[in-house]
Scaffold this active site. Structure first.
Site, PDB file in Angstrom:
ATOM      1  N   CYS A 238       0.891  -1.252   0.198  1.00  0.00           N
ATOM      2  CA  CYS A 238       0.211   0.344  -0.020  1.00  0.00           C
ATOM      3  C   CYS A 238       0.711   1.447  -0.078  1.00  0.00           C
ATOM      4  CB  CYS A 238      -1.060   0.222   1.582  1.00  0.00           C
ATOM      5  SG  CYS A 238      -1.949   1.207   0.882  1.00  0.00           S
TER       6      CYS A 238
ATOM      7  N   GLU B 218      -0.928  -9.410   3.215  1.00  0.00           N
ATOM      8  CA  GLU B 218      -0.952  -9.827   4.254  1.00  0.00           C
ATOM      9  C   GLU B 218      -2.717 -10.675   5.509  1.00  0.00           C
ATOM     10  OE1 GLU B 218      -1.715  -5.397   5.523  1.00  0.00           O
ATOM     11  OE2 GLU B 218      -1.073  -6.863   3.731  1.00  0.00           O
TER      12      GLU B 218
ATOM     13  N   HIS C  61      -3.359  -5.138   0.182  1.00  0.00           N
ATOM     14  CA  HIS C  61      -2.820  -5.298   1.640  1.00  0.00           C
ATOM     15  C   HIS C  61      -2.815  -7.273   1.294  1.00  0.00           C
ATOM     16  CE1 HIS C  61      -3.152  -2.048   3.599  1.00  0.00           C
ATOM     17  NE2 HIS C  61      -3.799  -1.306   3.257  1.00  0.00           N
TER      18      HIS C  61
END
Length: 239
Positions: free
Chosen positions: A113, A218, A216
């Site tokens: 990001c 993750e 994102h």
């Protein structure tokens, strides 16, 4: 057990209030969880620019995380700052130092990001300061749905490192940003685009591992997100 490479993970920071009556660092747990699941040893990096070199001597790779702030437009030569832009000077000062050092050493870098945006700027690129004002018929890149769900699709560029490790050419991704890449940095290629044309990923082919994504990963919204972390950790191994 194969030793885990040490992965520096940049922290966010907040002023006093909320969690603590004093200034505090913050990191969503899934950043560390994703590094750990992929085989790395996550190490949080406090914002100490003078210690950047010492950190770099101890880590095998760098994750530049996102956060609710923006890259200062002065860093890419903008004459004015859009009213929507907010900055965190100490955090950016540190991230500039540690990222430049990582690039000098050709350490593997994964920018997420805002981390992708800073990577592009450090390599000489520029940013769109506010997507709704610059991109006609733009998607809702600040997705209204929860972050752990996909907000839109991206098309991966065939032949790029990202497309190879993802094993596909289209992904569903989660999205939370109002800025985007305008001009690519030196040596950067775009590896993913949103349907509205916004660049959603970059990489530097000449480097060992240097990838940035605007979403994102993750959160592991897709299997490609986990594959990205696995490939990054593998690139950090010395054995």
């Amino acid at each position: 057990m194969t030793s885990r490479p040490a992965i520096g993970v940049t922290l966010d920071c907040e002023d006093a209030g909320g969690y603590s009556a004093f200034p505090w660092y913050a990191l969503r747990r899934n950043y560390a969880d994703a590094v750990t699941a992929a085989g790395g040893l996550p190490l949080a990096l406090p914002h100490e620019p003078d210690l950047a070199e010492a950190y770099l001597e101890r880590i095998d790779g760098l994750v530049l995380t996102g956060g609710a702030f923006d890259v200062d437009p002065a860093l890419f030569g903008a004459d004015a700052r859009h009213p929507s832009v907010t900055v965190k000077r100490r955090r950016t000062q540190f991230e500039l130092a540690v990222l430049r050092g990582a690039l000098q050493r050709d350490l593997p870098v994964l920018g997420i990001c805002g981390g992708m945006q800073l990577l592009n700027v450090v390599l000489g690129g520029t940013l769109i300061q506010h997507i709704p004002d610059a991109v006609p018929d733009a998607l809702a890149h600040e997705q209204p749905t929860p972050r752990d769900r996909p907000g839109h699709d991206v098309a991966l560029v065939p032949g790029t490192h990202l497309s190879r490790l993802a094993g596909c050419l289209r992904l569903k991704v989660n999205s939370s940003h109002h800025q985007a890449i305008a001009q690519l940095g030196d040596g950067c290629v775009a590896n993913a685009h949103a349907p509205d044309g916004v660049v959603e990923g970059i990489e530097v082919p000449a480097r060992t591992f240097c990838i940035g994504v605007q979403w994102h990963p993750e959160f592991h919204v897709s299997t490609a997100d986990a594959a990205l972390f696995t490939a990054f950790i593998e690139a950090c191994r010395h054995d």
